[in-house]
Each structure stands twice: as C-alpha cells, then as structure tokens.
Design an enzyme around this catalytic site. Structure first.
Site, PDB file in Angstrom:
ATOM      1  N   ASP A   1       0.819  -1.209   0.000  1.00  0.00           N
ATOM      2  CA  ASP A   1       0.000   0.000   0.000  1.00  0.00           C
ATOM      3  C   ASP A   1       0.855   1.262   0.000  1.00  0.00           C
ATOM      4  OD1 ASP A   1      -2.640   1.370   0.436  1.00  0.00           O
ATOM      5  OD2 ASP A   1      -1.616   2.002   2.272  1.00  0.00           O
TER       6      ASP A   1
ATOM      7  N   GLU B   1       1.006  -0.663  -5.133  1.00  0.00           N
ATOM      8  CA  GLU B   1      -0.039   0.331  -5.348  1.00  0.00           C
ATOM      9  C   GLU B   1       0.692   1.676  -5.460  1.00  0.00           C
ATOM     10  OE1 GLU B   1      -3.115   3.339  -3.973  1.00  0.00           O
ATOM     11  OE2 GLU B   1      -1.754   2.449  -2.528  1.00  0.00           O
TER      12      GLU B   1
END
Length: 850
Positions: free
Chosen positions: A519, A572
C-alpha cells in the site's frame, strides 16, 4: 486512540508515585496465587511464617542437618562429577540436570558443614545500594549480574527480588536456605559452597506458597549470531529472535522475551502472570544491540504481556510487543504469547506455485474485506464458504484485507499496530493459517494487503517506542505523514528496514501467503509527497526522491523473491515512477535500479476508463482517448487493472452506480466494461459486491448486499446475470492463453479499430505465444450496429463468438452473432481480410478462431 481496557495492563496515565503506592498496598490476587501452590510447599509448614530470629536459626540448622544426613548415605558423589554438574551456567536437560544438581548440592553442603559460614573473606549477601535503587527504578541494564546465584569470596550468594513476598527459600537439591529479608522485596543469603548449584525458589506470599525456577540463573537465550545479524539489520527471520517464544531452555520450559529498545534506561516484562507489575521481572541488555532479554520459566502460550519501558527521562510506558505474533481482541491492546501447532496440507499448491511467473500466468483477483464479507464469521467459518464461492466464480486469487492487527475494525486496516499478528477479531493465528490452507487446497492463491509506509500514533504501540523516535524518522517533518495523521517509518535506519523486510518474509514463510499488495508506495518514494515548499528537504543529490525508501523497497523485493519462489509483490503506486516492476539490478533512464516489484496497479487506466464510462454515450466520442491512452504505456510496467475498494466506497459510488442511464443501461454498461477489462492487457482485480452489480457502496456494518441474489427478491435475476457474466469471463479467460500469456509484451496485442470515436467502438486482437488470436470488440453506444466491418488476419478460416455481454442469461437483449463468421477477402483497417459483425448495444463480444 484505542481505549485501554483493564486487561491490557496498568494505566499509563498514573504517576510513578501512584503506582509505587499501589504496589505496596495491593497484595497478589488470592485466586491466582493459590493456583500456584504446590503440594510440597503446603506440607512444609516451616517455610510459611518465620520471625527474622527463627530464619537465622533455621539457616544454620538446615546446613548442619543436611551434612549429618549425608554422612549416613549409602552412596557418595565423586569430586569430578560434583565439580562438573553443580553449576547452572552449563546447560543440562530434564531429569538428568535435576539429579546431578541434587548430588552436587549434597556433596557441597557436606563439605560446607566443616566450614564456618562467616569464614575470613566472606562478603555480605545484601545487594549493593546502587543496584538496589536501579532495580527499584526499573533502570538496571544487567539484573542477572546481581540477582540469582553467584560465586563470591566465602561461598555462593543467592539474591532474589520478589515484591510482596513474605519469605524466600532457596532449594538446591535437598538443601534449603531461608534467605534474609532485606526489605522492598529483596532477599539474600550465603552458602559456603565452591560451585553454584542448580536451584529453585520457594516463595511465600500472604496466602500462598509458590515453588518456581529462578529466572536469573539462566544464560541468555539469544546467541552471538542472532545479535550480530540484528545489529547489522540483516536478520531475515527476525521474528524467530525477537518477541515472545515458548521454549525449553537449559532443560526448563518457559518463554523467552526479547525486544529492541536501544534508548530505554530499563525494560521489564509485565503481564497477567505478575498481575501487570513488572517490578520483579527486569530484563537484561545484550551488549550494544539495543536488545533486551529475559527467560521466564513456567510461562507458556496464551499469557498476556507487555513491555514496561523506562524512558530516557525516567518516565515509564507500557508497550505492546512490536513482534507479537498474537494480540488480544481489540480494543484490548495486550500482546499474547503464541506457539503455533498448525499442520499444513497445501504441499501440492506450494510445489507448483513457481511453475510460471505471475505476469505470464492467468491472474484474476477477488478483493475481500474479511470482517465484512460475511459479517460475524471467523477465519475457520470463512474457510468453509469463501473458497467455494471464489472457485465457483473462477477467480485465480483472493486479496485479503485487513490482515495485520489494527485499532479500528471498520477500517481497511491501513493503520497497523501489530505487524506480525493476524487480527484477533476473527480468530487465532492458526485459524488464519487454516483459511489460507483451505484456499490453497481449492486452487486459489492468496494475496494480502501489506502496509510498510506508516503506522499510527497510539501510545501503546510503535510511536516513540522507547521514549525517543525509533521506528519513525527523528526529523519531525520526515516523520509526520501529512495526509493520515500517522508516522512514517525511518527507512534509513537498518534495524527498521530489517523489521519491515523480515515482516514481508514472515507472512510468506509462516502463513504461506502468495503475494503482498504493498500500500501507498508513492507516499514512500517522494520526499515532497503531500508537502508544501518548506515542509521538506531535498535528498543529497538535490532531488525529491526518498533514497532510503527506494533502498528499502529494493531490499524487500530482492529478499522475498530470493527466499520464497513463486510469490509476487504488487505495488499500489499512483505516479509514473520509472521501473517499479523492473529488476533491482537493472538501471533505467533515471539512473535508479528498478524497485523489483512483480506487478503494479494501473491507476491511470482505472481513472481514465471509469471517467469515460461515467459519461453519457452521446458524449463519449469526445473522451475516446481515455480508453486508448493506456496502450501508450501498457508495456512500461507489469500491470494489474484494479477496480478496487479505493474506487467503490466513501462517496465514489459502486461500479454499477457510476454508469449513466436507467437500470437496464447501467447494468449493460457495467457488463460491457467488465468484458473490456478482462480482454485488456493486464491482470484483473474486482472488489467484492461488484461481481453481482451491487448498487450501494460498501459498508463495514453489513458488507455486500447478498440479499440482492435472493430468489424472493424481484430484481434478483438482474444481479445474478452480472454474477454469471463474471463467472464466464473468468472461465474463458483462464482457458485462453492469448488473454494472459503475453500480458507484458507488445507482441501480445494489436489494435484493429482504436480510432472509431464516432461509433464508440474499440476493437483489438490479443495473441498468445503461438500467435493464436482472440478478437475483442466493445460497443459503448446504446445502439445496435449491424454489418460492422473489422479488419482481421487472413489465416483464420472463421470466427466464433465465445462471449457476449448482451446475452439474455446475463440480462441483455441477446443481440449477437450465433453462427460462425467467415472473413471476406476485402482489406480493412490495414489488414488483408475483414469480417462483418452485429454489435449489440452497450456490450463487448469476444471471438476466437472457429
């Protein structure tokens, strides 16, 4: 902040004086203490209540009595055996150690009977005042040097630190020595022995007597290699060295506690086993590594604990273990001693996992928020339902979130407080292993969300862990994350990098995770991320790149791929950083080596394509480039096409609700979009609920609207139509190498009609390694187009429609091409042959060679 329950340890807001007063006023809990009473201790009334005068007399009597008994014994112990086996500094195992210790003690006491305890040169057994003060203040770096048993001039001194105890007796074989009460919980005594014997302690409390091992008679549980690797920041299995580990040490069962806290003046272990008062359990500092260690005999799995840390300013804080492998169920915050007993059954899956790289294999991902997929289900209950559902829909992988422990259950889990612990809300760590195992046995890979960018400020977790910035950057501007109110990791500190790299390996090795979706990579890569001028400083080269974060990501990826073949890491990353999925040893135009990820989320494609689909069809011709631009950079990285949680919640609307038009058109648009997505180069990811056209946004309170599929619901057929389409998309996708084999190579794609903006039509070929094609045609206009001519290769005798999103079974109008379509020798779109198709409205069709 997460509220602190009573089970999670003492209140950090109390002053040291208040805690000290409470400590003197409150005796041990009767029920818990009585549980520890041994049969032997109860029957020996002599140890319960003795006056100081009686204690002194008993000391002398015990020595003389033991010597007299020894004189009439049938067997004696050889000098050599006694010399070899009496010291506890040499490891012994089980009954052998106990037996030899008893023999040695008898031998030593027999000799001691002829010696005056107050022989010339003997020292006082009482502790030095400075050591005493440091132990009381929780600032002693080496409690083992003064507590326990030690050779001194005149014999062996025994010292114990047992707050609340009325009396302490040393048991060495058959020898008993009542220690003198020195006040404040300190006890001491001297035996005229030449060697240190193996011994235990008999501790008398107000309402109970407990016999236990002396924690301060044991050697360190960590070896030089572990400490060296920790100091170098290269311990790739850090979780095996730090944290709480039930183990057998020197023949005794207990738990090893270790924690990295280099700025601490002292560290103690507190838990349910000592009524959350760590005063009597100080840890020792192991050299200059910043690691503190203590082996506590008799402590096993399931015990709650925290570390009581004395900060540089003298204040104290109770902290959860950064490497705890299990936690209490939030909002409780204690760590839990854990020992795994799980036996895996996914050997076949692991054996073939590395057969093909992820970017050259079929990969379609179903993204699941575990606590709300079926609210109320545990890991083991999910294991009975989730694999069957995902298998039926044909997805190759699931992406699970949130996995690591976090304070707020309704969140995505992006503020992690337990990096090494699966969230306890759904069960124990072995239960999570069971879920992964069952998914593997069903042929489904498991990805998990992993958050190494930042952590929350909760005062029982990582923030200023030992009183100073430790896991976070020491520069407040570098430490504070401007968007989320969290703290960024100090990627330049080798121990912090080690903590995170080992964490990535941990999930893959211990829990058989097949991939990590990392993330917020962009927030790590740029020093000026969400910062205004003056709020950040350039790197040593004058640039905005966070060189420490780059080095960390490269090390993490290189380590994971080296240690765990077949695993994939997914970034990401929302910017145009050069080389996210390039190998770390290959430098790009920017001069950086690649970050080493296997795949990257294609955020640009996601935003552009959803923007296009949100327009009324009459306006789409003006936005045609939003659907074609992705092919300009499609092969710059290895991409995943993510219709993820980020895009279908919190005011962004669900996928079907983003579409224009009435209910029929919305569903038709969603089906056409999914058909286009599954045919586009890249892997697919779809968040739960979107697979059956849920109109409402996700809610953590009730999860997907499963009732929409209930046959009793009037519009259930509409939603089941979308579900059936997703199943068929995955089925055809997995059986068609042209759709995944050359995802990352230009030879796997060719435009047929990329400029038909006026028609809202997109057509392209996908090709496998042998050149076998699949033709995908999307008509994003609400009208039927008959005899629509498209150029095709001339070596295909006929084309057969294998998927049509307008089929009646999906809820469409059933317009299509039911019969094989033969090419005509009329060139079109720059190709030698062409076919004429009927294009259904708001639909995508796939055709393969017949």
């Amino acid at each position: 902040m997460t509220p602190r329950p009573s089970s999670s340890g003492p209140d950090p807001k109390k002053t040291a004086e208040e805690r000290s007063a409470a400590k003197k006023a409150v005796p041990p809990r009767k029920a818990a203490a009585e549980k520890a009473v041994t049969k032997k201790a109860v029957t020996k009334k002599a140890v319960t209540k003795k006056t100081p005068a009686k204690k002194a007399a008993v000391k002398e009597t015990a020595v003389k009595k033991a010597a007299a008994e020894k004189a009439v014994a049938k067997k004696t112990v050889a000098k050599k055996a006694a010399s070899k086996n009496t010291t506890p500094r040499k490891p012994a195992a089980g009954k052998t150690a106990e037996k030899t210790g008893k023999k040695a003690a008898k031998k030593a006491v027999q000799k001691a009977a002829k010696t005056d305890v107050r022989a010339k040169g003997a020292v006082s057994p009482a502790m030095d005042s400075a050591d005493r003060e440091r132990l009381l203040a929780g600032t002693h770096h080496d409690p083992h040097s003064v507590l326990g048993a030690h050779r001194v001039p005149g014999g062996v001194v025994f010292r114990a630190f047992r707050p609340y105890a009325l009396a302490v007796t040393v048991l060495a074989g058959e020898v008993r020595l009542d220690l003198r009460d020195d006040g404040d919980g300190f006890f001491s005594g001297l035996l005229p022995l030449q060697e240190v014997p193996v011994h235990r302690l008999l501790v008398t409390y107000e309402s109970a007597v407990q016999e236990a091992e002396d924690p301060y008679r044991f050697l360190p549980t960590l070896g030089d290699l572990d400490l060296h690797l920790i100091g170098e920041g290269r311990h790739e299995q850090l979780w095996q060295a730090l944290g709480a580990h039930p183990t057998v040490h020197e023949g005794v069962a207990g738990t090893r506690f270790t924690v990295w806290a280099p700025n601490a003046r002292g560290v103690r272990v507190a838990g349910g086993f000592n009524f959350w008062d760590g005063t009597g359990h100080p840890m020792r500092s192991l050299g200059g590594t910043g690691v503190w260690e203590l082996f506590l005999p008799g402590i096993g799995a399931g015990e709650l604990y925290k570390f009581e840390i004395t900060r540089p300013d003298g204040s104290r804080t109770f902290r959860a273990d950064p490497l705890a492998r299990r936690t209490e169920v939030p909002p409780a915050t204690s760590s839990v001693v854990h020992a795994s007993h799980y036996t895996w059954g996914d050997g076949e899956w692991l054996a073939r996992r590395a057969d093909a790289p992820a970017h050259e294999a079929p990969l379609s991902v179903y993204e699941v928020h575990l606590p709300s997929w079926r609210p109320g289900l545990t890991y083991r209950e999910l294991a009975e339902q989730l694999p069957a559902y995902v298998s039926d829909l044909g997805f190759t992988h699931v992406e699970l979130m949130p996995v690591a422990e976090h304070p707020f259950g309704g969140s995505w889990g992006y503020q992690v407080t337990g990096f090494y612990a699966p969230t306890a809300r759904l069960g124990e760590p072995d239960d999570f292993k069971y879920l992964v195992d069952r998914l593997h046995r069903a042929g489904i890979g498991v990805l998990m969300d992993w958050v190494p960018a930042h952590f929350p400020r909760d005062d029982w977790a990582l923030a200023e862990f030992d009183g100073r910035p430790l896991y976070e950057h020491s520069d407040p501007l570098r430490a504070a994350h401007p968007d989320w109110g969290t703290l960024e990791f100090d990627f330049g500190r080798r121990e912090v990098r080690n903590f995170l790299v080992a964490n990535a390996v941990y999930w893959c090795e211990e829990f058989h995770i097949d991939g990590l979706r990392v993330d917020a990579v962009a927030s790590m890569l740029y020093l000026d991320y969400s910062r205004e001028p003056g709020q950040w400083a350039p790197n040593e080269h004058g640039g905005r790149e966070n060189l420490d974060a780059v080095a960390f990501l490269q090390e993490m990826n290189a380590t994971v791929y080296r240690r765990v073949p077949g695993v994939v890491t997914v970034a990401e990353e929302s910017t145009a950083w050069d080389g996210v999925t390039r190998a770390t040893h290959h430098k790009g135009p920017s001069g950086f080596g690649g970050l080493g990820f296997g795949l990257k989320w294609n955020m640009g494609w996601m935003h552009d394509s959803l923007e296009y689909m949100s327009h009324e069809p009459v306006h789409r011709k003006y936005h045609h480039h939003e659907m074609t631009f992705s092919m300009v950079y499609a092969y710059s990285e290895n991409y995943v096409l993510p219709i993820s949680h980020d895009e279908v919640v919190h005011g962004k609307k669900s996928l079907v609700s983003k579409m224009p038009g009435d209910w029929w058109q919305q569903r038709a648009n969603e089906r056409a979009y999914l058909g286009f997505m599954w045919a586009h180069p890249g892997k697919q990811l779809l968040f739960m609920g979107q697979e059956f056209g849920q109109g409402a946004e996700w809610s953590e309170a009730h999860g997907p609207d499963w009732w929409l599929l209930d046959p009793q619901y009037g519009a259930a057929a509409d939603h089941r139509g979308v579900l059936d389409l997703v199943r068929d998309l995955n089925t055809v996708y997995r059986a068609t190498p042209a759709l995944w084999q050359r995802d990352t190579h230009p030879s796997g794609f060719a435009w047929v009609a990329g400029d038909a903006a006026e028609d809202n039509v997109l057509a392209f070929l996908r090709l496998d390694a042998d050149g076998t094609p699949l033709l995908a045609v999307a008509n994003f206009a609400p009208v039927v187009r008959t005899d629509y001519r498209l150029g095709v290769p001339d070596d295909v005798p006929a084309w057969h429609e294998v998927l049509n999103t307008d089929a009646a079974r999906y809820g469409g109008g059933d317009v299509g091409n039911p019969d094989p379509v033969k090419p005509e020798p009329q060139g079109w779109h720059g190709r030698p042959a062409s076919i004429r198709l009927t294009l259904p409205p708001l639909a995508t069709v796939w055709l393969r060679p017949a």
